[in-house]
Structure formats: structure tokens, C-alpha cells
Design an enzyme around this catalytic site. Structure first.
Site, PDB file in Angstrom:
ATOM      1  N   HIS A   1      52.810 -35.658  44.729  1.00 48.18           N
ATOM      2  CA  HIS A   1      53.049 -34.423  43.989  1.00 48.18           C
ATOM      3  C   HIS A   1      52.885 -34.657  42.489  1.00 48.18           C
ATOM      4  O   HIS A   1      52.966 -35.789  42.007  1.00 48.18           O
ATOM      5  CB  HIS A   1      54.439 -33.874  44.304  1.00 48.18           C
ATOM      6  N   GLU A  11      54.709 -34.079  39.855  1.00 50.39           N
ATOM      7  CA  GLU A  11      55.814 -34.695  39.112  1.00 50.39           C
ATOM      8  C   GLU A  11      55.793 -36.205  39.284  1.00 50.39           C
ATOM      9  O   GLU A  11      55.993 -36.967  38.326  1.00 50.39           O
ATOM     10  CB  GLU A  11      57.168 -34.162  39.614  1.00 50.39           C
ATOM     11  N   ALA A  23      29.428  -7.042  46.351  1.00 49.39           N
ATOM     12  CA  ALA A  23      28.537  -6.850  45.205  1.00 49.39           C
ATOM     13  C   ALA A  23      27.990  -5.434  45.323  1.00 49.39           C
ATOM     14  O   ALA A  23      27.384  -5.078  46.336  1.00 49.39           O
ATOM     15  CB  ALA A  23      27.411  -7.865  45.239  1.00 49.39           C
ATOM     16  N   ASP A  36      21.313 -10.341  57.149  1.00 49.19           N
ATOM     17  CA  ASP A  36      21.103 -11.252  56.022  1.00 49.19           C
ATOM     18  C   ASP A  36      20.910 -12.718  56.414  1.00 49.19           C
ATOM     19  O   ASP A  36      20.485 -13.516  55.584  1.00 49.19           O
ATOM     20  CB  ASP A  36      22.306 -11.208  55.057  1.00 49.19           C
ATOM     21  N   LEU A  59      27.406 -18.344  54.107  1.00 47.14           N
ATOM     22  CA  LEU A  59      28.841 -18.197  53.826  1.00 47.14           C
ATOM     23  C   LEU A  59      29.564 -19.518  53.573  1.00 47.14           C
ATOM     24  O   LEU A  59      30.700 -19.701  54.017  1.00 47.14           O
ATOM     25  CB  LEU A  59      29.546 -17.434  54.958  1.00 47.14           C
ATOM     26  N   ARG A  72      29.526 -23.363  47.915  1.00 48.16           N
ATOM     27  CA  ARG A  72      28.504 -24.199  47.288  1.00 48.16           C
ATOM     28  C   ARG A  72      28.867 -24.523  45.836  1.00 48.16           C
ATOM     29  O   ARG A  72      28.009 -24.776  45.019  1.00 48.16           O
ATOM     30  CB  ARG A  72      27.134 -23.516  47.386  1.00 48.16           C
ATOM     31  N   GLY A 113      29.861  -6.175  55.610  1.00 46.69           N
ATOM     32  CA  GLY A 113      29.150  -4.933  55.359  1.00 46.69           C
ATOM     33  C   GLY A 113      30.110  -3.748  55.367  1.00 46.69           C
ATOM     34  O   GLY A 113      31.337  -3.893  55.431  1.00 46.69           O
ATOM     35  N   VAL A 126      32.877  -3.340  58.505  1.00 47.98           N
ATOM     36  CA  VAL A 126      34.050  -4.217  58.486  1.00 47.98           C
ATOM     37  C   VAL A 126      34.892  -3.964  57.230  1.00 47.98           C
ATOM     38  O   VAL A 126      36.123  -3.950  57.294  1.00 47.98           O
ATOM     39  CB  VAL A 126      33.628  -5.705  58.613  1.00 47.98           C
TER      40      VAL A 126
END
Ligand SMILES: NC(=O)c1ccc[n+]([C@@H]2O[C@H](COP(=O)([O-])OP(=O)(O)OC[C@H]3O[C@@H](n4cnc5c(N)ncnc54)[C@H](OP(=O)(O)O)[C@@H]3O)[C@@H](O)[C@H]2O)c1
Ligand SMILES: [Zn+2]
Length: 362
Positions: free
Chosen positions: A44, A46, A149, A195, A199, A202, A291, A294
Site C-alpha cells: 500500500h 503508506e 462519439a 464495425d 474494444l 491500447r 450502438g 443497447v
């Protein structure tokens, strides 16, 4: 605290299902130790910062972006490590709402005479760093974000040909960062067939675990020669209904793809069940890059917690180009799905993104 927050941010995408945390040890006016958590690094923030400070941590102040833990996980409690190091003061940005901590870390410190303070004004940035974690701890479900988009007139696809991109390279690089900070990404079979998308994350940055790619595909129409199937490496989950042909399922499973059945309404998959399934596997966040159909199901069904819409300075027009959310839509203005806490982000020249939260219980 600003330095601790900067360090914590280096852990983004690298800590889930743990929170991103940064810590700084200060003696006098000097920083003598720094640390941030990553899942792979186990330790962790700390503990890392204390290790760097060494013996000089005695009597020092520790700034940390989240309440130090009080429970035994993969590591011992940080509260104990702070006490053992002899620090005199701990300044935290916020309490950890996780039931196994929630004030217990502060109480342990105070019980041994360590001064504990909450830094004023630091909770906002600290919460922003761990939005999925905080959402998951409080609701038990992943934070679901519908990302798209859009043209300025709200279209996500043209009727005939979707070669090229709606948004710029800058916007798409930004999306890679968002994917990097997500545990899972979901689309509909309509988008895969149109398309042949990949997914993947990257961003090139280290992750705590692979980005899980989820496809809603009631009848298992997913082509074996699609990029998603061909690139599957234990990171693809396909959700179908019991009407899907067993042979299709076997063919996908033979390629290392996990297939689950979740029967919903009208012969489609049950999205809420998918989200519960992800919660059970401690996926803290789910990004929907799908799309019209959904996207609408996510919004209409009250599944989406927020939207992240990237707008490009373009207009497609036409009644046949797809709107960001299709389906039946709401029939009256007064029934519109409401959003609040809206932020507009500048993305590049002439491009902006809108981030907003779905008002629940409408
Ligand atoms: N600009 C952007 O950001 C963006 C992003 C993604 C996609 N797109 C565009 O969107 C277009 C595809 O849109 P689309 O609406 O056809 O596809 P979609 O929303 O990605 O997928 C729709 C399909 O998902 C399946 N599905 C399974 N369970 C479902 C459920 N519970 N609710 C709703 N659907 C479910 C249904 O097919 P089954 O019943 O057969 O399972 C449905 O037809 C493409 O042209 C693509 O380019 C644009
Ligand atoms: Zn800890």
C-alpha cells in the site's frame, strides 16, 4: 496533499479492485518518502512511503489520499504500519467508506496518540480518482458509463457507410485513457457486426487486470472471424439467451471465450443480470461503447449511471442515421430521462465532451 494526489493518479487503471492511493511522508518542510499503490506491487501507498522515509518517519506527518486501512488483506493494516513507524500526524483527504475500514483506520491511529486530520478541500479530487471504487462500495454494482462519439446533432452512425471516424485522433486517444481506467467494456452484437471493433485498451499502460470485453449477443451471431474472437485471450465474455444454438456456444468456448446465458425480455439478454454478474467478479466499472439499441436499453432500464458523450463539429442529419439512443424512446417531453452534475470538457479545437449523471429513481 497535492503531491499525494499526483502519486495516487499514477496508479489509475493499475489498482482495481483496490482504490488508487498516494502517500507522502513530510518531516519539517521536506518530503522524505513517497508511495502509491498498484495491484501488482501489492504494498500500500503508506507502507511504500514509510519504507522510503526509513527511521526519519518517526515524528513525521503523513499525507494520504484515503483513510489508512485497518484490516488484514493481502497486506497488514496500514494504520498499524504508521503507528509502528512512530509518525505523529496523519492528514487524509477522505474517510474510506469501505465497511472494513470506515473510520476504523482513524480510530486505531488516534487510540495510540497519532493526530488525525482531514484536509479541507481535498475530498473532491480524492473522490474523483476513485469514482468506480466509491460507487461499487456504496452500491455493490459497477459504475456504468455510456460513452459515445456523436455528431453535433446527436448521431452515431450514417445509414450506408461508416468508414472513418466521427471524432478526431485527439478525442480517440482520450477514449483510450478512459478505457484504461475501466474494468470492463460492453457492446451489442449490432456494433460488432457493423464495425468489427476490437474494444481493447491500447493506452499502452499497465493494468491491474485485463479489460474484460463483453458482447450482448442473444443468438450468438458473433462471427468466429471477427477481431474480437480472433484476439480473445481470456478477456472476452459473450452473453446470450437460452435460445442460442449450443453448437455456436461450443465454437466460441473452443476459442477461449466465456459464454453465459442471461434470459431477458423479448428474447434478448438481461442487462441487469450481466451487471450483477460483473459485480460478483468485482469489476468496479463498466464502459458501454455500443450502438443505438443497447445505449437506449442502458438508459431506459436505469442501468446507466452516467454518460460521456464526445461531440464532433459535424452534422449528419437525416432520419435514417442512428441517434445515440434509439429504441422506442420516451413518448412525452416530460418523461425525458434527466441528467445532472453536468461537466463540459474541452477535448480539442472544436471538440468537447459532456459528462453527466443519470438522475436515479425517475
Ligand atoms: N459513434 C459511436 O460512438 C458508436 C459506438 C458504437 C456503435 N456505433 C454504431 O452503432 C451502430 C450499431 O448500432 P445498433 O443499435 O445496431 O447496435 P448495438 O446497440 O451495438 O447492438 C444491438 C443489438 O444488441 C443485441 N442485444 C442483446 N441483448 C440486448 C438487450 N438486452 N438490449 C438491447 N440489445 C440487445 C440485439 O441483437 P440480438 O437480439 O441479436 O442479440 C440488438 O440488436 C453501428 O453502425 C456502429 O457504427 C457508434
Ligand atoms: Zn493500507
Amino acid at each position: 496533499m497535492a503531491e499525494a494526489l499526483r502519486l495516487a493518479a499514477l496508479g489509475r487503471g493499475r489498482t482495481s479492485p483496490n482504490p488508487a492511493v498516494g502517500a507522502v511522508v513530510v518531516s519539517g518542510d521536506r518530503i522524505i518518502g513517497r508511495g502509491f499503490h498498484t495491484w501488482q506491487g501489492i504494498a500500500h501507498a503508506e507502507v511504500l512511503a514509510l519504507a522510503e522515509a526509513g527511521a526519519a518517519a518517526r515524528g513525521a506527518t503523513v499525507y494520504v489520499t484515503l483513510e489508512p486501512c485497518a484490516h488484514q488483506g493481502r497486506t497488514g493494516p496500514c494504520a498499524d504500519a504508521l503507528i509502528a513507524a512512530g509518525v505523529s500526524r496523519v492528514v487524509a483527504a477522505m474517510e474510506d467508506p469501505n465497511p472494513v475500514v470506515r473510520g476504523k483506520g482513524f480510530a486505531l491511529l488516534r487510540a495510540t496518540g497519532v493526530r488525525v486530520e482531514i484536509e479541507e478541500g481535498a475530498a473532491g479530487p480524492a473522490e474523483a480518482l476513485n469514482e468506480p471504487y466509491l460507487h461499487f462500495i456504496q452500491t455493490g454494482t459497477p459504475l456504468v458509463t455510456v460513452k459515445a462519439a456523436l455528431t453535433l446533432d446527436g448521431k452515431i452512425a450514417a445509414p450506408q457507410d461508416n468508414d472513418g471516424w466521427i471524432t478526431s485522433e485527439v478525442a480517440r486517444a482520450n477514449v483510450q485513457q478512459v478505457r484504461h481506467c475501466s474494468d470492463a467494456i460492453l457492446t451489442g452484437i449490432g456494433t460488432v457486426l457493423e464495425d468489427d471493433c476490437l474494444l481493447t485498451d491500447r493506452s499502452g499502460l499497465e493494468r491491474s487486470r485485463p479489460l474484460l470485453r463483453v458482447v450482448l449477443d442473444s443468438l450468438l451471431r458473433l462471427p468466429l472471424r471477427s477481431k474480437i474472437v480472433e484476439s480473445a485471450a481470456g478477456d472476452v465474455l459473450v452473453v446470450c439467451t437460452s435460445a442460442a444454438a449450443p453448437a455456436r456456444r461450443t465454437a466460441l468456448e473452443e476459442r477461449g471465450i466465456e459464454v453465459i446465458v442471461a434470459d431477458g425480455q423479448q428474447g434478448r439478454t438481461d442487462i441487469a443480470a450481466v451487471v450483477r454478474h460483473l459485480a460478483g467478479r468485482r469489476y468496479l466499472s463498466l464502459m458501454v461503447e455500443a450502438g443505438s439499441i443497447v445505449n437506449w436499453a442502458m438508459l431506459d432500464g436505469g442501468i446507466a449511471d452516467k454518460v460521456l458523450f464526445y461531440y464532433a463539429p459535424k452534422i449528419l442529419g437525416g432520419l435514417k442515421s442512428l441517434p445515440v439512443a434509439g429504441g422506442a424512446g420516451r413518448q412525452r417531453r416530460i418523461d425525458a430521462i434527466l441528467l445532472n452534475r453536468l461537466t463540459v470538457h474541452s477535448v480539442s479545437t472544436n471538440e468537447f465532451a459532456v459528462e453527466a449523471y443519470v438522475v436515479k429513481g425517475q
